[in-house]
Design an enzyme around this catalytic site. Structure first.
Site, PDB file in Angstrom:
ATOM      1  NE  ARG A 143      -3.646   0.204   0.223  1.00  0.00           N
ATOM      2  CZ  ARG A 143      -4.214   0.678  -0.885  1.00  0.00           C
ATOM      3  NH1 ARG A 143      -4.132  -0.002  -2.027  1.00  0.00           N
ATOM      4  NH2 ARG A 143      -4.871   1.808  -0.880  1.00  0.00           N
ATOM      5  CB  THR A 264       7.602   3.723   5.400  1.00  0.00           C
ATOM      6  OG1 THR A 264       7.494   2.308   5.146  1.00  0.00           O
ATOM      7  CG2 THR A 264       8.315   4.400   4.250  1.00  0.00           C
ATOM      8  CB  CYS A 295       0.189   7.134   9.369  1.00  0.00           C
ATOM      9  SG  CYS A 295      -0.666   5.798  10.247  1.00  0.00           S
ATOM     10  CB  THR A 296      -0.889   7.636  14.596  1.00  0.00           C
ATOM     11  OG1 THR A 296      -1.803   6.733  13.969  1.00  0.00           O
ATOM     12  CG2 THR A 296      -1.585   8.309  15.763  1.00  0.00           C
ATOM     13  CG  HIS A 322      -5.291   3.658  12.360  1.00  0.00           C
ATOM     14  ND1 HIS A 322      -5.203   2.932  11.194  1.00  0.00           N
ATOM     15  CD2 HIS A 322      -4.163   4.416  12.417  1.00  0.00           C
ATOM     16  CE1 HIS A 322      -4.085   3.230  10.561  1.00  0.00           C
ATOM     17  NE2 HIS A 322      -3.430   4.136  11.284  1.00  0.00           N
ATOM     18  NE  ARG A 376      -4.785  -0.273  13.665  1.00  0.00           N
ATOM     19  CZ  ARG A 376      -3.859  -1.045  13.142  1.00  0.00           C
ATOM     20  NH1 ARG A 376      -4.186  -2.019  12.299  1.00  0.00           N
ATOM     21  NH2 ARG A 376      -2.579  -0.870  13.453  1.00  0.00           N
TER      22      ARG A 376
END
Length: 493
Positions: A143, A264, A295-296, A322, A376
């Site tokens: 992704r 990442t 990302c958070t 999330h 989630r």
């Protein structure tokens, strides 16, 4: 009070549409010369007519001024006529600055004279962003890897910056390259690739918008000779999820042609975690392995820094709602982590997050002041962070929102923090947003002056990838003069 003539709306739209249409070739011509144009921090390059008009509308709504295509188009034409060197130019802010001159009653220079004065430092200054393009390798193509590929291809510009040279994946079947190219071309969340993709099967290459990208098959990251493909001093972006420590990621540095490695995901041990716009000044060319954090972490740290600098945070709690991720199961099955084995599209799943700990590493002044958890939820992309904070200084809702709006428009973190104020937005409205986060001003709660609750949206895939690319740009040494000169020193788009 006289009512507006309703018959004026459509002609006004068509006139502005014509101006936006005429902007596109000018913006493209400037972009190929590494002159990158923005409108209040939002990129104008690679946008269609409606996108450009929507950006102008955003400025009218959020910045609360009357900027339109009628005002910005003449200045863009004046910019085109100049011999500009590589630079980042915020046409929106330049236009508003010119409009302010027109309103103060003093003699006003022509558009040409105004932009000449504003851009004097880059006129005739043809210094490339880098002396030699920076080779980039994607290790992994899931992704995040595919979205990074899209961004790297989009940002090729004149070919003098970052260049995606190779993608490394595990060996697979004969039709692997066709399937990989197809996944790059079509995405169920982010839509179609903007451009053309073709395959050179014999040479195992994907050719995307003219960029020749080698597909390399390897099991061991330490045994790839990238120099065989003409790749040298490359930055490897490891998005495979296989390693997070210095020992594992250090395997890349054993391969010929690799100079540095970017992870990442949150790095472990002594690896620097970098959030673009917050602590990217700590990057050094001597660093060999760094992390772009999570990302958070990228979503909450810019806002927490801005709020703490202004009001000082006494303590708080962060809850992340999330989107589910590929490490969860579609249907109930074994998973090494608690609860994540339950079907992701069917359940709300309470799980841990390392973001609150990461905050204290990035912002030591908040050590011991924040707790955090995560849930989630059954959506494929875009997440929501809820920050429940107790401040040392008092405020009220209008002042607090005005502060956040100003940070989003004018601060050094305008690429990281976006702002919106409408009661109708939902998660899918933020798919593709390039900021690390978007403050939902309509949802802000201020109770008793010192307790605030913030709702912060973020595209945990695309917005995060934009942050990763900004880290790579900074690390590679890509730097542009910013115009107008009073534009916040924000870095990259």
């Amino acid at each position: 009070m006289a009512l507006p003539n309703l018959n004026d709306y459509f002609p006004d739209w068509k006139r502005r549409e014509e101006k936006a249409e005429a902007m596109i070739p000018i913006i493209g011509k400037l972009y190929r010369k590494n002159v990158v144009t923005y409108c209040y921090g939002r990129a104008l390059y690679n946008q269609n007519v409606t996108d450009i008009m929507r950006t102008h509308r955003f400025v009218r709504q959020v910045a609360k001024n009357e900027l339109s295509e009628d005002e910005s188009y003449p200045l863009l034409c004046a910019l085109e006529a100049l011999d500009l060197g590589p630079s980042h130019i915020d046409v929106g802010k330049l236009t508003v600055k010119y409009m302010a001159l027109q309103e103060n009653g003093n003699p006003v220079p022509s558009e040409k004279e105004f932009v000449q004065e504003e851009c004097h430092e880059v006129i005739g200054r043809h210094i490339k962003p880098l002396s030699k393009p920076q080779d980039v390798i994607l290790y992994g193509f899931g992704r995040i890897g595919r979205l990074l590929a899209r961004l790297l291809i989009e940002k090729t510009g004149g070919g003098d910056q970052l260049r995606l040279r190779a993608i490394v994946v595990r060996p697979s079947k004969d039709d692997d390259i066709e399937k990989r190219a197809s996944l790059l071309r079509r995405d169920s969340v982010h839509g179609a690739f903007k451009g053309t993709i073709r395959i050179d099967t014999e040479n195992r290459c994907i050719i995307a918008n003219g960029n020749v990208i080698r597909l390399i098959y390897a099991e061991d990251p330490s045994k790839v000779d990238y120099t065989e493909y003409g790749i040298e001093n490359a930055v490897v972006i490891d998005n495979s999820g296989a390693w997070r420590d210095e020992e594992g990621l250090g395997q890349h540095l054993k391969s010929k042609g690799v100079d540095r490695v970017l992870l990442t995901a949150p790095g472990k041990g002594s690896i620097k975690n970098i959030v673009s716009g917050v602590n990217s000044h700590l990057l050094s060319h001597n660093d060999k392995i760094v992390s772009a954090a999570s990302c958070t972490t990228n979503a909450i740290v810019p806002v927490l820094k801005a709020v703490n600098d202004e009001y000082e945070i006494a303590h708080g709690h962060m809850e992340t709602v999330h989107a589910y991720t590929p490490d969860q199961n579609l249907l109930d099955n074994f998973h090494k982590k608690n609860r994540r084995g339950r079907g992701a599209p069917l359940n709300l799943v309470i799980t841990e997050t390392g973001a609150s700990k990461a905050v204290s590493n990035l912002l030591p002044e908040l050590e011991g002041k924040l707790t955090g958890n995560a849930i989630r939820v059954p959506t494929p992309d875009v997440s929501l962070a809820i920050l429940n904070l107790r401040l040392e200084a008092s405020t009220d809702r209008p002042r607090f929102n005005d502060f956040l709006r100003d940070v989003a428009l004018n601060s050094v973190m305008q690429r990281q923090i976006d702002y919106i104020e409408t009661p109708e937005v939902v998660s899918s409205d933020f798919i593709g947003n390039r900021h690390a986060c978007v403050v939902d001003g309509e949802a802000t709660i201020v109770d008793g002056g010192k307790r605030v609750v913030l709702y912060i949206w973020y595209d945990n895939e695309f917005g995060y990838c934009c942050q990763v690319i900004r880290v790579v740009q900074k690390w590679a040494g890509i730097s542009y003069p910013l115009i107008p000169g009073d534009v916040a020193k924000t870095g990259f788009g």
